[in-house]
Design a protein around this motif. Structure first.
Motif, PDB file in Angstrom:
ATOM      1  N   PRO A  32      -2.838  -7.899   1.819  1.00  0.00           N
ATOM      2  CA  PRO A  32      -2.552  -6.468   1.663  1.00  0.00           C
ATOM      3  C   PRO A  32      -2.379  -6.084   0.201  1.00  0.00           C
ATOM      4  CG  PRO A  32      -0.603  -7.628   2.423  1.00  0.00           C
ATOM      5  CD  PRO A  32      -1.723  -8.618   2.439  1.00  0.00           C
ATOM      6  N   ILE A  33      -2.770  -4.868  -0.129  1.00  0.00           N
ATOM      7  CA  ILE A  33      -2.539  -4.302  -1.455  1.00  0.00           C
ATOM      8  C   ILE A  33      -1.896  -2.932  -1.282  1.00  0.00           C
ATOM      9  CG2 ILE A  33      -4.384  -5.559  -2.630  1.00  0.00           C
ATOM     10  CD1 ILE A  33      -6.155  -3.097  -2.338  1.00  0.00           C
ATOM     11  N   GLY A  34      -1.049  -2.544  -2.219  1.00  0.00           N
ATOM     12  CA  GLY A  34      -0.402  -1.247  -2.126  1.00  0.00           C
ATOM     13  C   GLY A  34       0.651  -1.206  -1.048  1.00  0.00           C
ATOM     14  N   ASP A  85       1.761  -3.344  15.845  1.00  0.00           N
ATOM     15  CA  ASP A  85       2.969  -2.883  16.524  1.00  0.00           C
ATOM     16  C   ASP A  85       3.642  -1.809  15.675  1.00  0.00           C
ATOM     17  OD1 ASP A  85       5.308  -2.499  17.881  1.00  0.00           O
ATOM     18  OD2 ASP A  85       6.018  -4.577  17.757  1.00  0.00           O
ATOM     19  N   GLU A  86       3.487  -0.557  16.075  1.00  0.00           N
ATOM     20  CA  GLU A  86       4.035   0.559  15.303  1.00  0.00           C
ATOM     21  C   GLU A  86       5.561   0.639  15.366  1.00  0.00           C
ATOM     22  OE1 GLU A  86       2.604   2.617  13.326  1.00  0.00           O
ATOM     23  OE2 GLU A  86       0.457   2.451  13.733  1.00  0.00           O
ATOM     24  N   HIS A  87       6.188  -0.171  16.220  1.00  0.00           N
ATOM     25  CA  HIS A  87       7.641  -0.137  16.326  1.00  0.00           C
ATOM     26  C   HIS A  87       8.319  -0.962  15.231  1.00  0.00           C
ATOM     27  CE1 HIS A  87       6.352   0.903  20.479  1.00  0.00           C
ATOM     28  NE2 HIS A  87       7.361   1.748  20.401  1.00  0.00           N
ATOM     29  N   ARG A  88       7.559  -1.782  14.530  1.00  0.00           N
ATOM     30  CA  ARG A  88       8.131  -2.597  13.465  1.00  0.00           C
ATOM     31  C   ARG A  88       8.406  -1.720  12.235  1.00  0.00           C
ATOM     32  NH1 ARG A  88       7.486  -8.154  14.037  1.00  0.00           N
ATOM     33  NH2 ARG A  88       7.672  -8.358  11.775  1.00  0.00           N
ATOM     34  N   THR A  89       9.390  -2.126  11.453  1.00  0.00           N
ATOM     35  CA  THR A  89       9.729  -1.375  10.240  1.00  0.00           C
ATOM     36  C   THR A  89       9.192  -2.030   8.971  1.00  0.00           C
ATOM     37  OG1 THR A  89      11.852  -2.550  10.126  1.00  0.00           O
ATOM     38  CG2 THR A  89      11.820  -0.420  11.277  1.00  0.00           C
ATOM     39  N   SER A  90       8.780  -3.285   9.059  1.00  0.00           N
ATOM     40  CA  SER A  90       8.155  -3.971   7.928  1.00  0.00           C
ATOM     41  C   SER A  90       7.000  -4.800   8.459  1.00  0.00           C
ATOM     42  CB  SER A  90       9.170  -4.855   7.189  1.00  0.00           C
ATOM     43  OG  SER A  90       9.684  -5.858   8.055  1.00  0.00           O
ATOM     44  N   PHE A  91       6.038  -5.059   7.588  1.00  0.00           N
ATOM     45  CA  PHE A  91       4.806  -5.698   8.042  1.00  0.00           C
ATOM     46  C   PHE A  91       4.441  -6.859   7.129  1.00  0.00           C
ATOM     47  CE2 PHE A  91       4.579  -1.063   8.703  1.00  0.00           C
ATOM     48  CZ  PHE A  91       4.713  -1.051  10.083  1.00  0.00           C
ATOM     49  N   GLY A  92       3.961  -7.930   7.754  1.00  0.00           N
ATOM     50  CA  GLY A  92       3.549  -9.108   7.005  1.00  0.00           C
ATOM     51  C   GLY A  92       2.350  -9.763   7.651  1.00  0.00           C
TER      52      GLY A  92
END
Length: 322
Positions: free
Chosen positions: A197-199, A252-259
């Motif tokens: 990911p970027i940005g 999963d749009e319910h997550r607050t952070s993504f990795g």
């Protein structure tokens, strides 16, 4: 179950066909149950002859494939130059499919009314301009819930009608091609997205079908230009210019952070500098979350090695696409 694969980088299509088919013959014999053929864009002009020749010489019970930006085989990846990759195996009963949707809302045409076996998986390659993948998955989930689908949307094209799909010894320019595998095929999937990911993640605030007009209130190209000027290295900018830019859609749009593993990668099919909009390889909904990613060879290698650490198989095949 025996498998074989071959890759040729010969620029002459007839020679490349002879090399890949000959190698598969030597290691597997003729008439395998399934064959998958990928070629890079330099071979696209003669794909109809290539598909017919491979199908006629190898005589698989089912064969699919497409033109792709890059192909993988025998431990190598080839991009921006002629290449042909052939994978074949004996997996038991199979059934080739030619699918298409009537408009963007269906129905899905081409699925058999009656099957002589219970499918264990579906190999699928689709045209991102004419085959509504989300609609197909919705339909499949009610018809064959839990059936694994392996493949992706074909790359190597920028406008409708340019995609080249292989089914048996023929070429299609729309819809999707697939192979249903019978109960003897035990399939597990390993996905190396090969992207980082970027940005930042952005909410899609305006979209129409597969065209995204705004990310958090601004055109996607404006977001990308700001990113290139403020955060990307020269090497990253070079990757963008070479076509390494893709979009990750949050699963999963319910997550607050993504990795790692939180995004599904979608190809960028084009852009409009006048409006700043981008066209993706599938429809996207307003309110969903996306983030720009870079397709990176080093990231792909690290990702795949990590995923294969505890994996074992009698045979493996791979593909890259949008």
């Amino acid at each position: 179950m025996p498998f074989a694969s071959a890759l040729s980088e010969h620029p002459i299509a007839t020679t490349a066909v002879g090399e890949v088919v000959g190698h598969v013959f030597d290691h597997l014999g003729h008439a395998p149950d399934v064959a998958v053929l990928f070629v890079t864009p330099p071979h696209a002009g003669t794909l109809d002859k290539i598909a017919d020749a491979v199908n006629g010489l190898l005589r698989p019970r089912a064969m699919i494939g497409c033109v792709a930006e890059s192909v993988v085989g025998t431990g190598r990846e080839v991009e921006h130059r002629p290449a042909m990759s052939l994978w074949a195996g004996n997996v038991g009963p199979v059934l080739p499919l030619e699918l298409e949707a009537v408009g963007n809302t269906g129905p899905i045409m081409g699925w058999p009314d009656d099957l002589s076996f219970d499918p264990s998986a579906l190999l699928l390659v689709g045209d991102p301009f004419s085959f509504p993948l989300a609609l197909f998955f919705e339909w499949l989930g009610t018809t064959y819930p839990g059936l694994p689908v392996i493949g992706g949307m074909a790359s190597g094209a920028r406008t409708p009608g340019e995609v080249r799909l292989i089914i048996e010894g023929r070429v299609r320019t729309n819809g999707a091609v697939g192979i249903l595998l019978g109960p003897r095929a035990h399939v597990s999937t390993v996905v190396s997205q090969g992207c980082r990911p970027i940005g930042f993640p952005w909410m899609v605030t305006q979209a129409d079908g597969n065209v995204v007009y705004q990310l958090a209130g601004k055109p996607p190209l404006e977001r990308l230009e700001a990113l290139a000027q403020g955060q990307l290295t020269q090497a990253d900018v070079a990757l963008v210019n070479r076509g390494g830019l893709v979009v990750g859609r949050v699963i999963d749009e319910h997550r607050t952070s993504f990795g790692r593993g939180d995004f599904r990668i979608v190809g960028i099919m084009g852009a409009d500098r006048r409006t700043g909009a981008i066209a993706l390889g599938e429809a996207v909904e307003t309110g969903s979350t996306v983030q720009f990613h870079l397709r990176d060879a080093e990231a792909a290698d690290d990702d795949l090695r990590h995923l294969l650490t505890s994996a074992a198989a009698g045979g493996a095949g791979g593909a890259g696409g949008a």
